[in-house]
Enzyme design. Structure first.
Site, short mmCIF file in Angstrom:
data_model
loop_
_atom_site.label_atom_id
_atom_site.label_comp_id
_atom_site.label_asym_id
_atom_site.label_seq_id
_atom_site.Cartn_x
_atom_site.Cartn_y
_atom_site.Cartn_z
CE LYS A 1 -29.65 20.61 21.60
NZ LYS A 1 -28.66 21.68 21.68
CD GLU B 1 -23.50 25.48 22.10
OE1 GLU B 1 -24.03 25.11 23.16
OE2 GLU B 1 -23.91 25.14 20.99
CG HIS C 1 -21.06 22.44 23.14
ND1 HIS C 1 -20.40 22.30 21.93
CD2 HIS C 1 -22.37 22.30 22.87
CE1 HIS C 1 -21.30 22.09 20.98
NE2 HIS C 1 -22.49 22.08 21.51
MG MG Z 1 -26.02 24.31 23.62
#
Ligand code: MG
Length: 371
Positions: free
Chosen positions: A158, A240, A290
């Site tokens: 992330k 997603e 996802h």
């Molecule tokens: Mg994502």
């Protein structure tokens, strides 16, 4: 064959060490499973994700009374109706009725869908890189090291929740640790504008192991994505939270992404989810699902990926990986399917081909209190 009984399993786990991404820090994980039993005693399982009190009330008060006595073979009609009332709950009903139909026919889900192209599907280790601890980069590096030891050859980290310079320091350290032997995706959770996203371009250009940059911009800014895609040196991925395959059309016609990232629990139906994968193929793109909030849903993503025509004729690289949550989350063990060297073998029994851990369902059962 009609629906005779529906059991629901709302599950809750409070995280002893919260973690998160640019959207915030998570303090718990939840899971909502259902089991539909037919008049012939066949069972089918389903999963959906949402705020547990809302889901639970929806099932008890409206969805279960509606489902009882319905034909198992009216899946599309049933799912469309449930979707109108509670879009997220429909995913669970869809999975359970799919499994029932497959088991009744003595088929695997893949066989029901026309057959698999492959016996195994690659996965990538998916991290939530941040925590409330100032030492979060160190913790992230330890987790990455652990996943590499476990044989993962692809990972997603992330970015976007800290300053660009802090995130770049972190990813630089990860690259140093992995010596670029692992393929990496970076997910910014829609945190940047175009100039901020471009600040990553020089670094990304220096790294040959980047699979994609995920949702650097707000997904609604399709024209900005198309511009970024023309300037960025790595593939862009996203979508997603798209709820229907038709909503991918502007993204596809504007050439905004290289990878679509549909989630089987976010879309109208499993059929529509699979249609979005095929739509990617029809437009000459790749699709990497996802699956962060799902365990049974993730298995369905693996099935769908197994049944998807290859994007490439290159044997070792012909199918895109599925997201595999490697954070502290007991629900990922509800189904006895796990990766070996970054690949998951598709179960071969009728229906989903595996048994759900019933003891875990008891142990983690949500107590009904708000959280
Ligand atoms: Mg994502």
């Amino acid at each position: 064959m009609h629906i005779e009984r529906i059991d629901t399993f709302p599950l809750f786990y409070r995280l002893p060490k919260p973690y998160g991404d640019a959207n915030g820090i998570k303090k718990y994980r939840v899971c909502y499973l259902i089991r539909i039993t037919s008049s012939e005693g066949i069972e089918g399982w389903g999963e959906c994700a949402d705020w547990l009190p809302t889901l639970h009330l929806g099932f008890q008060e409206r969805i279960i009374p509606y489902l009882l006595g319905k034909s198992v073979y009216e899946r599309k009609k049933i799912v469309t109706t449930v979707h109108k009332w509670h879009s997220r709950a429909a995913a669970a009903v869809d999975m359970a009725l799919t499994e029932l139909a497959a088991k009744r026919a003595g088929l695997t889900v893949c066989e029901l869908w026309g057959g698999a192209y492959r016996e195994s599907v690659p996965v990538y280790a998916s991290f939530q890189s941040y925590s409330e601890d100032p030492e979060w980069p160190k913790q992230s590096l330890l987790a990455v090291e652990e996943a590499a030891k476990d044989g993962f050859t692809r990972m997603k980290l992330k970015i976007g929740g800290k300053s660009i310079s802090d995130d770049q320091k972190h990813i630089n350290k990860v690259q140093g640790l992995l010596e670029q032997k692992v393929e990496l995706a970076l997910d910014a959770n829609q945190s940047y504008d175009l100039p901020a996203a471009m600040e990553w371009n020089a670094l990304l250009n220096a790294w040959p192991n980047i699979m994609w940059l995920e949702e650097p911009l707000e997904v609604k800014h399709v024209a900005e994505y198309a511009l970024l895609r023309s300037r960025m040196c790595v593939p862009l991925a996203g979508g997603e939270n798209v709820k229907a395959s038709v909503d991918y059309i502007p993204i596809l016609t504007e050439h905004a992404f290289d990878f679509l990232t549909p989630d089987p629990m976010h879309m109208e139906s499993l059929d529509d989810y699979r249609h979005s994968l095929q739509l990617a193929r029809d437009f000459g793109l790749r699709a990497t699902p996802h699956d962060y909030d799902g365990v049974l849903a993730r298995l369905y993503s693996l099935f769908a990926q197994a049944c998807l025509p290859p994007w490439s004729k290159m044997e070792s690289n012909s199918i895109e990986p599925v997201e595999w949550d490697v954070m502290d989350n007991p629900f990922t063990s509800l189904i006895p399917v796990s990766p070996c060297q970054g690949e998951v073998r598709i179960p071969q029994g009728a229906g989903i081909g595996v048994e759900i851990d019933l003891d875990m369902l008891q142990h983690y059962r949500w107590d009904g209190n708000s959280y």
